[in-house]
Scaffold this motif. Sequence first.
Motif, PDB file in Angstrom:
ATOM      1  N   LYS A  36       0.833  -1.215   0.000  1.00 21.45           N
ATOM      2  CA  LYS A  36       0.000   0.000   0.000  1.00 21.45           C
ATOM      3  C   LYS A  36       0.866   1.264   0.000  1.00 21.45           C
ATOM      4  O   LYS A  36       0.607   2.210  -0.733  1.00 21.45           O
ATOM      5  CB  LYS A  36      -0.938   0.017   1.222  1.00 21.45           C
ATOM      6  CG  LYS A  36      -1.863  -1.171   1.296  1.00 21.45           C
ATOM      7  CD  LYS A  36      -2.782  -1.111   2.500  1.00 21.45           C
ATOM      8  CE  LYS A  36      -2.076  -1.220   3.845  1.00 21.45           C
ATOM      9  NZ  LYS A  36      -1.394  -2.514   4.062  1.00 21.45           N
ATOM     10  N   THR A  37       1.888   1.259   0.858  1.00 24.59           N
ATOM     11  CA  THR A  37       2.739   2.451   0.971  1.00 24.59           C
ATOM     12  C   THR A  37       3.518   2.676  -0.324  1.00 24.59           C
ATOM     13  O   THR A  37       3.660   3.811  -0.789  1.00 24.59           O
ATOM     14  CB  THR A  37       3.679   2.324   2.187  1.00 24.59           C
ATOM     15  OG1 THR A  37       2.850   2.243   3.358  1.00 24.59           O
ATOM     16  CG2 THR A  37       4.614   3.499   2.324  1.00 24.59           C
ATOM     17  N   ILE A  38       3.986   1.584  -0.928  1.00 23.66           N
ATOM     18  CA  ILE A  38       4.720   1.712  -2.195  1.00 23.66           C
ATOM     19  C   ILE A  38       3.771   2.231  -3.279  1.00 23.66           C
ATOM     20  O   ILE A  38       4.088   3.165  -4.016  1.00 23.66           O
ATOM     21  CB  ILE A  38       5.345   0.358  -2.620  1.00 23.66           C
ATOM     22  CG1 ILE A  38       6.371  -0.093  -1.577  1.00 23.66           C
ATOM     23  CG2 ILE A  38       5.995   0.461  -3.996  1.00 23.66           C
ATOM     24  CD1 ILE A  38       6.957  -1.488  -1.811  1.00 23.66           C
ATOM     25  N   LEU A  60       0.246   8.533   9.074  1.00 21.02           N
ATOM     26  CA  LEU A  60      -0.229   8.355  10.449  1.00 21.02           C
ATOM     27  C   LEU A  60       0.437   7.162  11.120  1.00 21.02           C
ATOM     28  O   LEU A  60       0.153   6.857  12.275  1.00 21.02           O
ATOM     29  CB  LEU A  60      -1.753   8.148  10.471  1.00 21.02           C
ATOM     30  CG  LEU A  60      -2.592   9.360  10.097  1.00 21.02           C
ATOM     31  CD1 LEU A  60      -3.089   9.280   8.682  1.00 21.02           C
ATOM     32  CD2 LEU A  60      -3.771   9.507  11.051  1.00 21.02           C
ATOM     33  N   GLU A  61       1.278   6.446  10.366  1.00 21.22           N
ATOM     34  CA  GLU A  61       1.898   5.226  10.905  1.00 21.22           C
ATOM     35  C   GLU A  61       3.411   5.339  10.943  1.00 21.22           C
ATOM     36  O   GLU A  61       4.038   5.387  11.973  1.00 21.22           O
ATOM     37  CB  GLU A  61       1.566   4.036   9.984  1.00 21.22           C
ATOM     38  CG  GLU A  61       0.174   3.530  10.101  1.00 21.22           C
ATOM     39  CD  GLU A  61      -0.076   2.350   9.151  1.00 21.22           C
ATOM     40  OE1 GLU A  61      -1.236   2.089   8.863  1.00 21.22           O
ATOM     41  OE2 GLU A  61       0.892   1.701   8.702  1.00 21.22           O
ATOM     42  N   GLU A  62       3.974   5.354   9.728  1.00 22.74           N
ATOM     43  CA  GLU A  62       5.420   5.350   9.568  1.00 22.74           C
ATOM     44  C   GLU A  62       5.860   6.809   9.474  1.00 22.74           C
ATOM     45  O   GLU A  62       5.251   7.579   8.746  1.00 22.74           O
ATOM     46  CB  GLU A  62       5.676   4.679   8.205  1.00 22.74           C
ATOM     47  CG  GLU A  62       6.803   3.714   8.137  1.00 22.74           C
ATOM     48  CD  GLU A  62       6.975   3.203   6.701  1.00 22.74           C
ATOM     49  OE1 GLU A  62       5.980   2.743   6.088  1.00 22.74           O
ATOM     50  OE2 GLU A  62       8.101   3.276   6.223  1.00 22.74           O
ATOM     51  N   PRO A  63       6.942   7.206  10.177  1.00 23.42           N
ATOM     52  CA  PRO A  63       7.354   8.615  10.051  1.00 23.42           C
ATOM     53  C   PRO A  63       7.781   8.937   8.619  1.00 23.42           C
ATOM     54  O   PRO A  63       8.257   8.059   7.905  1.00 23.42           O
ATOM     55  CB  PRO A  63       8.519   8.751  11.024  1.00 23.42           C
ATOM     56  CG  PRO A  63       8.910   7.385  11.405  1.00 23.42           C
ATOM     57  CD  PRO A  63       7.783   6.460  11.115  1.00 23.42           C
ATOM     58  N   ILE A 137      -3.466   9.172   2.089  1.00 22.31           N
ATOM     59  CA  ILE A 137      -3.610   9.056   3.540  1.00 22.31           C
ATOM     60  C   ILE A 137      -3.104   7.670   3.934  1.00 22.31           C
ATOM     61  O   ILE A 137      -3.677   6.653   3.527  1.00 22.31           O
ATOM     62  CB  ILE A 137      -5.096   9.196   3.980  1.00 22.31           C
ATOM     63  CG1 ILE A 137      -5.729  10.501   3.482  1.00 22.31           C
ATOM     64  CG2 ILE A 137      -5.217   9.050   5.504  1.00 22.31           C
ATOM     65  CD1 ILE A 137      -5.188  11.778   4.074  1.00 22.31           C
ATOM     66  N   ASP A 138      -2.019   7.622   4.703  1.00 21.51           N
ATOM     67  CA  ASP A 138      -1.378   6.344   5.042  1.00 21.51           C
ATOM     68  C   ASP A 138      -1.337   6.180   6.561  1.00 21.51           C
ATOM     69  O   ASP A 138      -0.399   6.604   7.200  1.00 21.51           O
ATOM     70  CB  ASP A 138       0.041   6.337   4.442  1.00 21.51           C
ATOM     71  CG  ASP A 138       0.727   4.990   4.578  1.00 21.51           C
ATOM     72  OD1 ASP A 138       0.160   4.084   5.189  1.00 21.51           O
ATOM     73  OD2 ASP A 138       1.861   4.869   4.061  1.00 21.51           O
ATOM     74  N   SER A 139      -2.293   5.589   7.203  1.00 30.32           N
ATOM     75  CA  SER A 139      -3.439   4.950   6.598  1.00 30.32           C
ATOM     76  C   SER A 139      -4.728   5.383   7.298  1.00 30.32           C
ATOM     77  O   SER A 139      -4.678   5.938   8.393  1.00 30.32           O
ATOM     78  CB  SER A 139      -3.295   3.427   6.740  1.00 30.32           C
ATOM     79  OG  SER A 139      -3.360   3.097   8.127  1.00 30.32           O
TER      80      SER A 139
HETATM   81 MG    MG Z   1       2.366   0.875   4.775  1.00 29.31          MG
END
Ligand code: MG
Length: 249
Positions: A36-38, A60-63, A137-139
């Motif tokens: 998803k992030t990629i 909102l998850e990974e900096p 928006i992650d996630s």
């Molecule tokens: Mg991700």
Amino acid sequence: MIERTKSGIQGLDELIEGGFPKNFCYALVGGPGAGKTIFGSQFIYNGITKYNENGLYVTLEEPPYSIANNMMRFGWNFYELENRGKLALINATPIKEPDQTNYTLKGEMVTEEFNVDGLLGLIAEAKRKINAKRCVIDSLTALSLKYSEDFEARQQSLKLIRGLMEMNLTTLLLTEEFEESTDRKKFSAVEFLAQGIIYLHIYRIRDFIIRAVEVRKMRGTKIINKLCLYDFTDQGIVVYPQETIFRNI
Ligand SMILES: [Mg+2]
Ligand SMILES: Nc1ncnc2c1ncn2[C@@H]1O[C@H](COP(=O)(O)OP(=O)(O)OP(=O)(O)O)[C@@H](O)[C@H]1O
């Protein structure tokens, strides 16, 4: 004719008549490690570099520095794009410290006390600053998990989605799989408010892991109704529309 926003992801746009109808929100649903992030980063990177559309990445998850560092291996330099005023990163994670060992993200915007109104304010400000057309928006799942009550989580997700649509951004809402969730009410806001839903499935068949994209819905769009294989390459995600899952079992 509907105006469309191309993802630029090889093989994907042809599944949705050339791209996402502009200025709506789309759910990109998948389990951990589905990509998803990629996918989201590729959507933003391609927007800037291929289609002259600046982008916002809200995490909102990974900096932000972690996402920026990971995307370097695909050759996507988020630090440079940010410096050139083409990309804005909004840090809504609890981790606010920059990674001192790397470049710094100069314009990174930070949410103080988290709330959706505050976040929408930052998004609006960043959008104005760089004239952004795309957003990720992650996630959305991370946002839902900030609320102990399902009702509240749904209300806040709805508020965010409505706010994003009012801003005329074409947005991908990255979402953990809700289909198999026992707690599915938490995520159901996205099902009816999103203009489209794309699943990134991971199947385990014998000794193999098979990854397949499914376009579940895309309003106003004739979609290709089949599971198409996708993979990670040095250029990011590639979808193979000719390769259906059954051919590969
Ligand atoms: Mg991700
Ligand atoms: N160059 C690459 N080649 C092959 N696989 C890769 C490559 N880069 C990343 N991956 C794989 O992609 C996956 C991570 O993708 P990503 O972070 O986009 O997933 P995600 O859906 O956002 O997961 P999460 O729910 O944990 O945030 C990892 O499993 C990783 O091993």
